[in-house]
Design an enzyme around this catalytic site. Sequence first.
Site, PDB file in Angstrom:
ATOM      1  N   ARG A  18      18.634   1.108  10.530  1.00  0.00           N
ATOM      2  CA  ARG A  18      17.545   1.800  11.228  1.00  0.00           C
ATOM      3  C   ARG A  18      17.074   1.005  12.442  1.00  0.00           C
ATOM      4  NH1 ARG A  18      13.871   2.714   6.230  1.00  0.00           N
ATOM      5  NH2 ARG A  18      12.366   3.596   7.679  1.00  0.00           N
TER       6      ARG A  18
ATOM      7  N   ARG B  22       6.014  -0.305   1.840  1.00  0.00           N
ATOM      8  CA  ARG B  22       5.396   1.004   2.098  1.00  0.00           C
ATOM      9  C   ARG B  22       5.464   1.939   0.889  1.00  0.00           C
ATOM     10  NH1 ARG B  22       7.165   4.158   7.388  1.00  0.00           N
ATOM     11  NH2 ARG B  22       9.273   3.695   6.669  1.00  0.00           N
TER      12      ARG B  22
ATOM     13  N   ARG C 212      13.660  10.471  19.749  1.00  0.00           N
ATOM     14  CA  ARG C 212      14.287   9.208  19.383  1.00  0.00           C
ATOM     15  C   ARG C 212      15.546   8.951  20.210  1.00  0.00           C
ATOM     16  NH1 ARG C 212      11.971   8.896  13.811  1.00  0.00           N
ATOM     17  NH2 ARG C 212      12.626   6.951  12.839  1.00  0.00           N
TER      18      ARG C 212
ATOM     19  N   ARG D  87       9.967   5.923  -0.356  1.00  0.00           N
ATOM     20  CA  ARG D  87      11.098   6.615   0.262  1.00  0.00           C
ATOM     21  C   ARG D  87      12.420   5.979  -0.136  1.00  0.00           C
ATOM     22  NH1 ARG D  87       9.388   6.969   6.445  1.00  0.00           N
ATOM     23  NH2 ARG D  87      11.623   6.602   6.615  1.00  0.00           N
TER      24      ARG D  87
HETATM   25  P1  ADP Z   1       6.115   4.202  10.864  1.00  0.00           P
HETATM   26  O1  ADP Z   1       5.557   5.588  10.766  1.00  0.00           O
HETATM   27  O2  ADP Z   1       6.088   3.664  12.274  1.00  0.00           O
HETATM   28  O3  ADP Z   1       7.465   4.064  10.244  1.00  0.00           O
HETATM   29  P2  ADP Z   1       4.008   3.500   8.934  1.00  0.00           P
HETATM   30  O4  ADP Z   1       2.764   4.001   9.592  1.00  0.00           O
HETATM   31  O5  ADP Z   1       4.546   4.270   7.801  1.00  0.00           O
HETATM   32  O6  ADP Z   1       5.143   3.233  10.041  1.00  0.00           O
HETATM   33  O7  ADP Z   1       3.707   1.994   8.486  1.00  0.00           O
HETATM   34  C1  ADP Z   1       4.681   1.259   7.739  1.00  0.00           C
HETATM   35  C2  ADP Z   1       3.970   0.478   6.610  1.00  0.00           C
HETATM   36  O8  ADP Z   1       3.196  -0.582   7.203  1.00  0.00           O
HETATM   37  C3  ADP Z   1       3.002   1.291   5.782  1.00  0.00           C
HETATM   38  O9  ADP Z   1       3.074   0.822   4.465  1.00  0.00           O
HETATM   39  C4  ADP Z   1       1.643   1.002   6.408  1.00  0.00           C
HETATM   40  O10 ADP Z   1       0.601   1.091   5.429  1.00  0.00           O
HETATM   41  C5  ADP Z   1       1.804  -0.422   6.917  1.00  0.00           C
HETATM   42  N1  ADP Z   1       1.124  -0.678   8.195  1.00  0.00           N
HETATM   43  C6  ADP Z   1       0.918   0.183   9.218  1.00  0.00           C
HETATM   44  N2  ADP Z   1       0.280  -0.440  10.242  1.00  0.00           N
HETATM   45  C7  ADP Z   1       0.104  -1.739   9.860  1.00  0.00           C
HETATM   46  C8  ADP Z   1      -0.507  -2.898  10.467  1.00  0.00           C
HETATM   47  N3  ADP Z   1      -1.042  -2.830  11.694  1.00  0.00           N
HETATM   48  N4  ADP Z   1      -0.505  -4.045   9.777  1.00  0.00           N
HETATM   49  C9  ADP Z   1       0.047  -4.092   8.532  1.00  0.00           C
HETATM   50  N5  ADP Z   1       0.619  -3.059   7.898  1.00  0.00           N
HETATM   51  C10 ADP Z   1       0.646  -1.888   8.542  1.00  0.00           C
HETATM   52  P1  ADP Z   2      10.641   5.571  10.199  1.00  0.00           P
HETATM   53  O1  ADP Z   2       9.564   5.695  11.230  1.00  0.00           O
HETATM   54  O2  ADP Z   2      10.296   4.669   9.079  1.00  0.00           O
HETATM   55  O3  ADP Z   2      11.984   5.273  10.797  1.00  0.00           O
HETATM   56  P2  ADP Z   2      10.867   8.499   9.877  1.00  0.00           P
HETATM   57  O4  ADP Z   2      10.158   9.157   8.768  1.00  0.00           O
HETATM   58  O5  ADP Z   2      10.359   8.715  11.264  1.00  0.00           O
HETATM   59  O6  ADP Z   2      10.872   6.967   9.485  1.00  0.00           O
HETATM   60  O7  ADP Z   2      12.400   8.898   9.879  1.00  0.00           O
HETATM   61  C1  ADP Z   2      13.186   8.814   8.707  1.00  0.00           C
HETATM   62  C2  ADP Z   2      14.629   9.187   9.038  1.00  0.00           C
HETATM   63  O8  ADP Z   2      14.670  10.559   9.471  1.00  0.00           O
HETATM   64  C3  ADP Z   2      15.254   8.398  10.180  1.00  0.00           C
HETATM   65  O9  ADP Z   2      15.825   7.174   9.748  1.00  0.00           O
HETATM   66  C4  ADP Z   2      16.313   9.395  10.680  1.00  0.00           C
HETATM   67  O10 ADP Z   2      17.433   9.421   9.823  1.00  0.00           O
HETATM   68  C5  ADP Z   2      15.598  10.728  10.528  1.00  0.00           C
HETATM   69  N1  ADP Z   2      14.853  11.105  11.747  1.00  0.00           N
HETATM   70  C6  ADP Z   2      13.494  11.249  11.882  1.00  0.00           C
HETATM   71  N2  ADP Z   2      13.175  11.628  13.119  1.00  0.00           N
HETATM   72  C7  ADP Z   2      14.350  11.722  13.810  1.00  0.00           C
HETATM   73  C8  ADP Z   2      14.673  12.063  15.149  1.00  0.00           C
HETATM   74  N3  ADP Z   2      13.730  12.358  16.061  1.00  0.00           N
HETATM   75  N4  ADP Z   2      15.999  12.049  15.508  1.00  0.00           N
HETATM   76  C9  ADP Z   2      16.965  11.752  14.616  1.00  0.00           C
HETATM   77  N5  ADP Z   2      16.715  11.412  13.340  1.00  0.00           N
HETATM   78  C10 ADP Z   2      15.417  11.408  12.925  1.00  0.00           C
END
Ligand code: ADP
Ligand code: ADP
Length: 227
Positions: free
Chosen positions: A181, A136, A97, A170
């Site tokens: 974020r 989500r 990241r 979450r």
């Molecule tokens: P990330 O890991 O990038 O944070 P997630 O895979 O958790 O994202 O997806 C965020 C939310 O959006 C989840 O509730 C998921 O079910 C939904 N989601 C994921 N891909 C899509 C899409 N292409 N269109 C609509 N909703 C989606």
């Molecule tokens: P999302 O894809 O919805 O942002 P993640 O589950 O990947 O959620 O991350 C949740 C939180 O965990 C982030 O907002 C950050 O605080 C921390 N985090 C996850 N991965 C990293 C990373 N590679 N570097 C720094 N912080 C991280």
Amino acid sequence: MTTDVMTRPAVLILLGPPGAGKGTQARVLEENFGLVQLSTGDLLRAAVAAGTEAGKAAKAVMEAGGLVSDEIVINILRDRLAEPDCAKGVILDGFPRTTVQAEALDGLLAENGQKINAAISLEVDDAAMVTRISGRYTCAGCGEGYHDSFKQPAVDGKCDKCGGEKMTRRADDNAETVASRLEAYHEQTAPLIAYYDGKGALKKIDAMGDIAAISGGLAKIVTDVTS
Ligand code: ADP
Ligand code: ADP
Ligand code: ZN
């Protein structure tokens, strides 16, 4: 390309802002390609739940929507990558990241004679991210992700994958942290798109469509970069 390169375990990165669909697509790739999903978010949430030193240091930062220190995240990822199942090949979801993390990853892989096959950028606009994050929820039993509008289980409240009936949301998926974020993403993570482009490893995919269509596009890319 030498045989050696072709038989190396695949290393794929899913890049994209929070809510882009990285976790959702990583799980599909895990099933279809036999790869292992490595989510630093999941690893950090496990560390927080277990009350480890790293978890204690990460908790407040995660709740505020900031990025956990490179040192903590790199250590967690290094330990996880050393576990035997990673020999099947990995999909990194949420790591790297920052540029520091990307460089550390290159170094870790080089130690094992590996390198990334591709960094795939999931392209979504900010408005879609807010809608995706706010709807989500996740199965507490198996980690399958769902969405209030876009991905509901066949039976309300019951996980399609494991039949579990406990769903969780979450703590950081709320309107206040989403802004932080997104800011962290644009300032610290988006520069990685140019970083991987410069290495000739960048692939982009339009991630505004429906989940199945994106999975199809990703499968083509993954087949292409791993064969
Ligand atoms: P990330 O890991 O990038 O944070 P997630 O895979 O958790 O994202 O997806 C965020 C939310 O959006 C989840 O509730 C998921 O079910 C939904 N989601 C994921 N891909 C899509 C899409 N292409 N269109 C609509 N909703 C989606
Ligand atoms: P999302 O894809 O919805 O942002 P993640 O589950 O990947 O959620 O991350 C949740 C939180 O965990 C982030 O907002 C950050 O605080 C921390 N985090 C996850 N991965 C990293 C990373 N590679 N570097 C720094 N912080 C991280
Ligand atoms: Zn489940």
